[in-house]
Scaffold this motif. Structure first.
Motif: not given
Length: 509
Positions: A330-336, A363-382, A495-497
């Protein structure tokens, strides 16, 4: 903790947590006892490592006498005791003298058991210590490992998280049904503490069967042992007036226990056993503080904040059952903010306000989907950073060398930028824009029709370099008006996109 004895090693062929008949003999040559050459995997913690140690001790797959003429005959309780001492270190860098003091073994025995742990794949070298006379004395550094035979016997599945990571960093992904019962047995053994076995004393009947000279020698040895144990336990009292110590107390003998305490035939212990309690369940306040502590460890700008205030800020999402990964998504949705974060708790409260009831996060399933998106973005940036570093290294290692003078380097960089801009302007959509008319065409945005804007956005989605050129020529504000915030964020903030809805061609708003 209760003291247990490790059973003697079984013969090869007996099933210990899996089909041991199909497993080869455990032995790692000296050339593969290093972290860079090992086939084992890193142990996630000392508890999991002790499970592997107990499995090796009971499997019988390691026979040291096949490779060494002297030393221990098997992987037994003494080796497990040495492994217990290694598991207590946060960073395994034990000294031989320290292990000798803790285990009561001689120097040769400690070295032999450390060698056995390395030959079974449970321990590898990171740095081998030096003992040069007159030079620097450096301690050996080890890493706790789990051999591949342990995973094969228990049906443990492992995966490699990253492609560029070494093979020994693979992590556990699951375990087969056949190995679950054996893993539970190994867990009980790992939770106990193996102690040095006590010396057995002969019973009265056994003493009577011995010859008279041997009975006298046995009684003399027992009396000597009792005298030493009594002196160590503090039963004797020093008598300075007599210049020595006495094993007989001047206060009289200890009175016998009463009859009611001997009703069952055994004397009751003075230390009653405590009732076992399971892990304490946290209430809402405890869950809030736990989530706050996890966030302060993982988010750098939250570390100077007050933990109690952060726990109060995350109270809404903590009561809704959010985890630390979901809060980070949720914190990664907006820039600093461009000026930096002045007050961490206020910035976090503004980010999380109303997130628990926001659509897509309930729901927990919806939040897990957002977590998966963030992890994929972090891996892509890495991976993108790794690619950039490799490209930079290839350029530096090539035949061309950058000029030493700073002025010449700036001229070369300017020439390369002009060449790149020239290639971008050859795009069919921008072919009609001449170099002299580029600023005027970019500033005249109101004259573009909806169809032209849609065509430009579709072209920018196919070639993101057009957005970079627009940002460099006319600024980020103009690029966002022309290509939309979604497309610009895909180039400037990948990452945000990945956490927002993707751009669809044909949308002009």
């Amino acid at each position: 903790m209760a003291a247990v004895r490790v059973p003697s090693p079984r013969r090869p062929g007996l099933p210990v947590g899996g089909a041991v008949d199909a497993l080869p003999e455990l032995f790692v040559p000296e050339a593969e006892q290093w972290l860079s050459a090992t086939s084992s995997r890193l142990a996630c913690d000392s508890y999991s490592w002790m499970q592997a140690v107990h499995w090796v001790a009971g499997s019988g797959l390691y026979l040291p006498r096949r490779h060494h003429k002297s030393g221990p005959r098997s992987f037994g309780p003494t080796t497990v005791r040495v492994a217990q001492e290694l598991a207590k270190f946060l960073q395994p860098r034990p000294g031989i003298e320290l292990l000798m003091a803790r285990t009561g073994l001689c120097k040769r025995s400690v070295e032999n058991h450390l060698r056995m742990l390395r030959e079974t794949g449970l321990l590898v070298w990171v740095f081998q210590g030096t003992r040069e006379k007159g030079g620097d004395r450096k301690a050996s550094e080890f890493v706790l490992m789990v051999p591949p035979a342990f995973d094969a016997a228990l049906g443990i599945r492992t995966v490699q998280r990253h492609e560029a990571a070494p093979d020994y960093t693979r992590a556990v992904a699951g375990i087969g049904e056949a190995g679950r019962a054996s893993m539970a047995t190994l867990a009980k053994k790992a939770a106990r503490k193996v102690r040095k076995p006590k010396k057995k004393t002969l019973s009265t009947s056994a003493k009577a069967s011995l010859p008279a000279p041997e009975q006298d020698a046995t009684e003399a040895g027992n009396s000597r042992q009792e005298a030493v144990s009594g002196a160590d336990s503090g039963d004797s009292r020093c008598t300075p007036m007599q210049g020595g110590s006495s094993t007989v107390s001047t206060a009289g003998s200890t009175p016998d226990p009463s009859e009611d305490k001997l009703a069952s035939g055994q004397r009751k212990s003075s230390h009653p056993k405590k009732a076992k309690r399971g892990p304490r369940k946290r209430n809402k306040t405890g869950q809030r503080f736990s989530l706050a502590g996890e966030l302060m460890r993982r988010v750098p700008w939250l570390r100077p904040a007050d933990k109690a205030r952060i726990a109060w800020v995350v109270g809404e999402v903590s009561d809704a059952g959010w985890s630390a990964d979901e809060v980070l998504a949720a914190l990664d949705l907006r820039q600093e903010p461009p000026g930096g974060i002045r007050r961490a708790s206020g910035f976090l409260a503004a980010r999380l306000r109303g997130m628990a009831a926001m659509p897509g996060w309930t729901t927990r399933q919806q939040r897990q989907m957002q977590v998966d998106h963030r992890n994929a973005a972090v891996d892509a940036a890495r991976k993108d950073r790794i690619t950039q570093v490799r490209d930079r290294q290839e350029r530096n290692e090539g035949t061309w060398r950058a000029p030493a003078a700073a002025g010449v380097r700036r001229m070369v960089d300017a020439a390369v930028d002009d060449l790149r801009r020239h290639e971008l302007r050859q795009h069919p959509v921008l072919a009609e824009i001449r170099d002299d008319d580029a600023p005027a065409a970019l500033s005249d945005l109101e004259q573009l029709s909806r169809g032209e804007v849609a065509d430009l956005r579709a072209a920018a989605q196919a070639n993101p370099a057009l957005i970079t050129w627009a940002v460099e020529e006319a600024g980020e504000a103009y690029a966002r008006r022309l290509y939309s915030n979604v497309l610009v964020d895909q180039v400037l903030n990948p990452v945000r996109s990945t956490l927002v809805a993707p751009y669809r061609p044909g949308r002009t708003t």
